[in-house]
Design a protein around this motif. Structure first.
Motif, PDB file in Angstrom:
ATOM      1  N   GLY A 141      21.192  35.372  -1.508  1.00  0.00           N
ATOM      2  CA  GLY A 141      22.423  35.270  -0.752  1.00  0.00           C
ATOM      3  C   GLY A 141      22.888  36.163   0.382  1.00  0.00           C
ATOM      4  N   ALA A 188      29.449  28.590   4.677  1.00  0.00           N
ATOM      5  CA  ALA A 188      28.255  28.643   4.182  1.00  0.00           C
ATOM      6  C   ALA A 188      27.418  27.533   4.858  1.00  0.00           C
ATOM      7  N   LYS A 211      26.061  30.897  -1.667  1.00  0.00           N
ATOM      8  CA  LYS A 211      25.401  31.727  -0.825  1.00  0.00           C
ATOM      9  C   LYS A 211      26.134  32.952  -0.631  1.00  0.00           C
TER      10      LYS A 211
END
Length: 481
Positions: free
Chosen positions: A69, A173, A467
């Motif tokens: 991430g 994201a 993420k």
């Protein structure tokens, strides 16, 4: 409408002079592998750090983030691990630091998230404007101020920083940018972002409502207090008469003077409050920096002997006086005199422990102070304040009550002391501050923040693939599978 347009050049400090500087990629971005810590210099982890002023590059990095991430990072002033991402990607936002414009008539600034509060203040003060909420340092980015929903010594009158944010641009994201507001259709996402420590997306830009001032100075009252009980009594009597209010207390001295200290309270000085020599330039931003601490101090320098001497000096110099004109450094940001002052704690670092408990739990304040004094652990920087009403953001720290913060050097037994304090805070119905925490558990945090499930629901809707994640988010299980 009077609008001040600022230069469009984006300054990227640190990339101009070093012959060993990283070579930018073809897209102009700089990617490095770096060891990162928070301001407390504990729990280091290594990540790939991306630094760029190109929004398209940042968006693509988010879209293609790997399994570990991504998280944004400002000036690294959170004390713990919320801006670290072990084995993943960290986006250094300080390359995105432009002030787009200052609308003097409307008292609104439009700024990039990587702009520091110091830079913003220096730009707006000459126009008789002021940033409404400042923490204990100006070396914080606007994005960091939003992510932590920072507070200052005027929370009881001005609330948190995000109370004054009119809108913000959030990179989500999916790589899209959404402009969200506190009262629009994306209100829930706005509230989840404020205090959400960067876990809903990356704040790119914000419009901030400013205050109007006649001068850049403060009119201050100082009251020396002989013990902790006297300090609490004075705070409860007339704190509402001051725009700004905070205290310092001695956590080393035992006996009848335990908790002695002083109150520093005041308001923005009017032109008529200034002496003649200051009226010539009442909006001068008088905030010098004297020196930078070298990284040469050994751990353990702050011991009972040195802390006692420091406390004695600080207490004696703070004599009772009223109506004193002070600049921002004297009144608000004394530590900003010294860059990298955290190095004074040595390589082992330190943690700041900050909690809030309800106003009727003054017994917990005194008990926690007694626990620290009796533990043998030393804190020289101790602050007590009173918060006003909470806002609607589920992870925003301030609630109506007392907040106490202490800086504790890392040494053996500190974990046991903090565990004890955690349980005392929980029993009192209090909570810890995410921007300061570096060691509590997921279970305790969930008990402190009952709205955590509601926050997770909003966060998971905007980032279903999880993420956005940090070391802190993993430790506290803020982001779950």
């Amino acid at each position: 409408m009077v609008t001040v347009r600022l230069p469009s050049v984006v300054s990227i400090p640190g990339l101009q002079s070093s012959k060993h500087r990283p070579v930018p990629d073809a897209d102009g971005a700089v990617r490095t592998t770096r060891r990162l810590t928070g301001w407390g210099r504990t729990a280091p982890t290594t990540a790939t750090v991306l630094r760029t002023a190109d929004l398209d590059v940042i968006a693509e990095a988010v879209r293609t983030a790997g399994p570990r991430g991504v998280i944004a990072r400002g000036l690294g002033r959170s004390y713990g691990d919320p801006a670290q991402n072990a084995g993943g990607l960290v986006v250094d936002m300080t390359g995105l630091d432009r002030i787009h414009d200052i609308d003097v008539d409307a008292a609104v600034a439009d700024v990039d998230a990587g702009c520091s509060l110091d830079k913003l203040l220096r730009a707006v003060v000459p126009h008789g404007l002021w940033v409404p909420v400042l923490p204990g340092t100006r070396q914080v980015t606007v994005g960091g101020a939003i992510g932590a929903d920072i507070h200052g010594g005027n929370h009881h009158t001005q609330g948190t920083f995000t109370r004054h944010v009119l809108s913000l641009d959030l990179l989500t994201a999916d790589g899209q940018v959404r402009t969200i507001t506190p009262h629009g259709p994306d209100r829930e996402l706005f509230l989840a972002t404020t205090g959400g420590m960067g876990l809903t997306g990356i704040v790119l830009r914000a419009k901030i409502r400013l205050d109007r001032v006649e001068t850049s100075y403060f009119l201050a009252d100082v009251e020396q207090t002989p013990d902790f009980d006297d300090m609490l009594e004075r705070l409860q009597k007339n704190d509402e008469n001051y725009t700004y209010s905070k205290t310092w207390f001695d956590s080393v001295t035992k006996g009848e003077h335990m908790g002695r200290g002083f109150l520093l309270r005041g308001s923005s000085a009017k032109l008529s409050d200034l002496p003649p020599e200051l009226r010539k330039d009442p909006l001068k931003f008088d905030a010098p920096q004297l020196a930078s601490f070298p990284d040469l101090f050994p751990s353990g320098m702050l011991n009972r002997l040195s802390a006692k001497a420091l406390n004695e000096f600080y207490y004696r110099k703070s004599k009772t006086k009223s109506g004193v004109v002070q600049n921002i450094t004297q009144f608000y940001h004394l530590l900003d005199l010294f860059a990298d002052w955290n190095r004074a704690y040595g390589p082992d670092g330190f943690l700041q422990y900050q909690f809030v408990v309800p106003l009727d739990r003054t017994d917990l304040l005194k008990a926690s102070m007694e626990a620290i004094v009796e533990s043998g652990h030393i804190s020289a920087l101790n602050v007590l304040k009173r918060f006003g009403d909470a806002n609607d953001a589920p992870l925003s720290f301030p609630t109506r009550g007392w907040t106490l913060a202490v800086d504790l050097p890392i040494k053996k037994g500190l974990d046991q002391l903090c565990d004890l304090l955690d349980e005392m805070v929980l029993d009192a119905g209090g909570r810890l501050y995410l921007a300061k925490d570096s060691r509590t558990t997921a279970d305790r945090f969930a008990r402190m923040y009952p709205e955590l499930p509601a926050w997770r629901k909003v966060r998971d809707e905007v980032d279903p693939e999880r993420k956005f994640v940090s070391d802190q988010a993993r430790r506290l299980q803020l982001v779950t599978d």
